[in-house]
Design a protein around this motif. Sequence first.
Motif, PDB file in Angstrom:
ATOM      1  N   ASP A   1      21.460  33.921 -22.704  1.00 33.20           N
ATOM      2  CA  ASP A   1      21.739  33.396 -24.045  1.00 33.20           C
ATOM      3  C   ASP A   1      21.791  31.871 -24.063  1.00 33.20           C
ATOM      4  O   ASP A   1      21.223  31.229 -24.952  1.00 33.20           O
ATOM      5  N   PHE A   2      22.489  31.320 -23.075  1.00 33.93           N
ATOM      6  CA  PHE A   2      22.615  29.866 -23.004  1.00 33.93           C
ATOM      7  C   PHE A   2      21.235  29.237 -22.781  1.00 33.93           C
ATOM      8  O   PHE A   2      20.876  28.248 -23.436  1.00 33.93           O
ATOM      9  N   GLY A   3      20.472  29.842 -21.872  1.00 36.12           N
ATOM     10  CA  GLY A   3      19.131  29.328 -21.586  1.00 36.12           C
ATOM     11  C   GLY A   3      18.225  29.354 -22.803  1.00 36.12           C
ATOM     12  O   GLY A   3      17.445  28.418 -23.040  1.00 36.12           O
ATOM     13  N   LYS A   4      18.336  30.413 -23.607  1.00 30.55           N
ATOM     14  CA  LYS A   4      17.523  30.493 -24.834  1.00 30.55           C
ATOM     15  C   LYS A   4      17.895  29.391 -25.816  1.00 30.55           C
ATOM     16  O   LYS A   4      17.041  28.806 -26.477  1.00 30.55           O
ATOM     17  N   LYS A   5      19.220  29.113 -25.899  1.00 28.01           N
ATOM     18  CA  LYS A   5      19.672  28.033 -26.788  1.00 28.01           C
ATOM     19  C   LYS A   5      19.160  26.687 -26.287  1.00 28.01           C
ATOM     20  O   LYS A   5      18.783  25.823 -27.082  1.00 28.01           O
ATOM     21  N   VAL A   6      19.159  26.516 -24.970  1.00 30.75           N
ATOM     22  CA  VAL A   6      18.689  25.260 -24.377  1.00 30.75           C
ATOM     23  C   VAL A   6      17.226  25.016 -24.765  1.00 30.75           C
ATOM     24  O   VAL A   6      16.844  23.915 -25.171  1.00 30.75           O
ATOM     25  N   VAL A   7      16.407  26.065 -24.684  1.00 25.04           N
ATOM     26  CA  VAL A   7      14.987  25.940 -25.047  1.00 25.04           C
ATOM     27  C   VAL A   7      14.850  25.585 -26.530  1.00 25.04           C
ATOM     28  O   VAL A   7      14.129  24.655 -26.906  1.00 25.04           O
ATOM     29  N   GLN A   8      15.583  26.311 -27.361  1.00 20.14           N
ATOM     30  CA  GLN A   8      15.532  26.069 -28.803  1.00 20.14           C
ATOM     31  C   GLN A   8      15.907  24.611 -29.130  1.00 20.14           C
ATOM     32  O   GLN A   8      15.235  23.945 -29.920  1.00 20.14           O
ATOM     33  N   VAL A   9      16.970  24.117 -28.466  1.00 16.89           N
ATOM     34  CA  VAL A   9      17.434  22.745 -28.725  1.00 16.89           C
ATOM     35  C   VAL A   9      16.406  21.727 -28.233  1.00 16.89           C
ATOM     36  O   VAL A   9      16.106  20.747 -28.925  1.00 16.89           O
ATOM     37  N   GLN A  10      15.838  21.961 -27.060  1.00 18.15           N
ATOM     38  CA  GLN A  10      14.841  21.023 -26.527  1.00 18.15           C
ATOM     39  C   GLN A  10      13.612  20.953 -27.428  1.00 18.15           C
ATOM     40  O   GLN A  10      13.068  19.879 -27.658  1.00 18.15           O
TER      41      GLN A  10
ATOM     42  N   GLU B   1       9.597  21.935 -17.237  1.00 19.87           N
ATOM     43  CA  GLU B   1       8.910  20.765 -16.666  1.00 19.87           C
ATOM     44  C   GLU B   1       9.653  19.480 -17.015  1.00 19.87           C
ATOM     45  O   GLU B   1       9.767  18.576 -16.192  1.00 19.87           O
ATOM     46  N   ARG B   2      10.163  19.418 -18.225  1.00 19.60           N
ATOM     47  CA  ARG B   2      10.910  18.215 -18.623  1.00 19.60           C
ATOM     48  C   ARG B   2      12.208  18.093 -17.826  1.00 19.60           C
ATOM     49  O   ARG B   2      12.551  17.017 -17.356  1.00 19.60           O
ATOM     50  N   PHE B   3      12.920  19.199 -17.678  1.00 24.20           N
ATOM     51  CA  PHE B   3      14.184  19.132 -16.924  1.00 24.20           C
ATOM     52  C   PHE B   3      13.947  18.802 -15.450  1.00 24.20           C
ATOM     53  O   PHE B   3      14.774  18.171 -14.807  1.00 24.20           O
ATOM     54  N   LYS B   4      12.802  19.232 -14.925  1.00 23.03           N
ATOM     55  CA  LYS B   4      12.531  18.997 -13.502  1.00 23.03           C
ATOM     56  C   LYS B   4      12.271  17.518 -13.194  1.00 23.03           C
ATOM     57  O   LYS B   4      12.253  17.122 -12.043  1.00 23.03           O
TER      58      LYS B   4
ATOM     59  N   GLU C   1       5.213  29.307 -23.285  1.00 22.72           N
ATOM     60  CA  GLU C   1       4.767  27.899 -23.270  1.00 22.72           C
ATOM     61  C   GLU C   1       5.963  26.957 -23.485  1.00 22.72           C
ATOM     62  O   GLU C   1       6.077  25.930 -22.828  1.00 22.72           O
ATOM     63  N   GLN C   2       6.830  27.339 -24.421  1.00 25.55           N
ATOM     64  CA  GLN C   2       8.001  26.494 -24.699  1.00 25.55           C
ATOM     65  C   GLN C   2       8.918  26.439 -23.484  1.00 25.55           C
ATOM     66  O   GLN C   2       9.414  25.381 -23.100  1.00 25.55           O
TER      67      GLN C   2
ATOM     68  N   MET D   1     -13.493  28.857 -21.338  1.00 27.00           N
ATOM     69  CA  MET D   1     -12.219  29.061 -22.043  1.00 27.00           C
ATOM     70  C   MET D   1     -11.433  30.195 -21.381  1.00 27.00           C
ATOM     71  O   MET D   1     -11.993  31.223 -21.025  1.00 27.00           O
ATOM     72  N   SER D   2     -10.125  29.978 -21.236  1.00 28.13           N
ATOM     73  CA  SER D   2      -9.286  30.973 -20.570  1.00 28.13           C
ATOM     74  C   SER D   2      -9.115  32.220 -21.451  1.00 28.13           C
ATOM     75  O   SER D   2      -9.053  32.119 -22.679  1.00 28.13           O
ATOM     76  N   ASN D   3      -9.043  33.374 -20.780  1.00 29.62           N
ATOM     77  CA  ASN D   3      -8.794  34.613 -21.516  1.00 29.62           C
ATOM     78  C   ASN D   3      -7.309  34.926 -21.645  1.00 29.62           C
ATOM     79  O   ASN D   3      -6.930  35.919 -22.223  1.00 29.62           O
ATOM     80  N   LYS D   4      -6.504  34.036 -21.037  1.00 25.69           N
ATOM     81  CA  LYS D   4      -5.061  34.259 -21.063  1.00 25.69           C
ATOM     82  C   LYS D   4      -4.554  34.261 -22.500  1.00 25.69           C
ATOM     83  O   LYS D   4      -4.926  33.388 -23.302  1.00 25.69           O
ATOM     84  N   LYS D   5      -3.689  35.235 -22.808  1.00 24.69           N
ATOM     85  CA  LYS D   5      -3.146  35.311 -24.158  1.00 24.69           C
ATOM     86  C   LYS D   5      -2.089  34.206 -24.324  1.00 24.69           C
ATOM     87  O   LYS D   5      -1.264  34.007 -23.443  1.00 24.69           O
ATOM     88  N   PHE D   6      -2.149  33.513 -25.441  1.00 26.28           N
ATOM     89  CA  PHE D   6      -1.180  32.438 -25.681  1.00 26.28           C
ATOM     90  C   PHE D   6       0.159  33.036 -26.094  1.00 26.28           C
ATOM     91  O   PHE D   6       0.244  33.801 -27.045  1.00 26.28           O
ATOM     92  N   ASP D   7       1.188  32.675 -25.372  1.00 32.22           N
ATOM     93  CA  ASP D   7       2.528  33.163 -25.676  1.00 32.22           C
ATOM     94  C   ASP D   7       3.417  31.940 -25.932  1.00 32.22           C
ATOM     95  O   ASP D   7       3.753  31.203 -25.005  1.00 32.22           O
TER      96      ASP D   7
END
Lengths: 71, 217
Positions: free
Chosen positions: A51-60, A18-21, A11-12, A1-7
């Motif tokens: 700001d625009f990028g944050k809205k894009v993530v929220q909408v997706q 990945e979807r846009f790519k 992740e979003q 199991m990874s020790n990486k902290k989940f953020d």
Amino acid sequence: MSNKKFDLKTEQKTLVLERFKTLNPNSKLSLGGSKEVSVRQLIKHVEREDDFGKKVVQVQINMLKVLSGVI
Amino acid sequence: MVKQFLITRPNHDIITSYLHDFSKEIVRTVKGAQDIHITNLEGPNATRVKLEKALSKEKPKLVFLNGHGDRKKVAGHKDEIILDNKNVDLTKNKIIYSLSCDSLTDLGEISVKKGANAYIGYNASFMLVRDPSREGTPSKDKNALPFKKICVTMINSLVFGMSAETSIEKTKEEYRKLIRSYGTSEDDPYGDTPLIRFALAWNLEFLDMHGDPNAAF
């Protein structure tokens, strides 16, 4: 199991990028005032986390909730 | 009693030509309704002077603005500012539906403070996906169809007496339905579906209102 902290935000952001790519980077959305934004520009906004990028993530993320029937 | 309905329909560039096309159906429908009188400020008639005159003299209860906009204003023909904080008091006792970018954020709030019953609009850009090969004939642009459906759903709901809140909820449900269902290969000859879904989701996120949720035409 990874020790990486989940953020959740990271992740979003990764999921959205990945979807846009998978899309044609030259495809464009029309905004008001005859402005346009391409998929390539959307990706840059998300990567920069402006700001625009944050809205894009929220909408997706909300779009995925609609698609999965959560909302 | 005949109800007064006012619509502005500039048609001088690509985006306004699409909005103009979206509102054709409601104009046709309302012209056939005996209990509604429509004032259609179309093309070069979508000016500040004509809007102010119509708002003052005809006292429409429902006003449908189409055109470019930002947080503080809505534009008409050739991007003349037709509604801003200097004349927004004319929206008193009216329901405003503004199909333009951003105007709900500030102008919508001021409009309601100055006495509008309700101001419905978008808190961000109104997004649209076009097929560039159909720019000259928006009515034949399949990419624009879901956006047109949304526009028709909202204005039909308002015109036929649903409350502002119910009209918004009905329109949001139409957005969700389109996001889920849009995208068969027949709909999407150029692979634009994911972008269309995103634009619909964007508009869904930022459609809202200020004022009385129960306001109705």
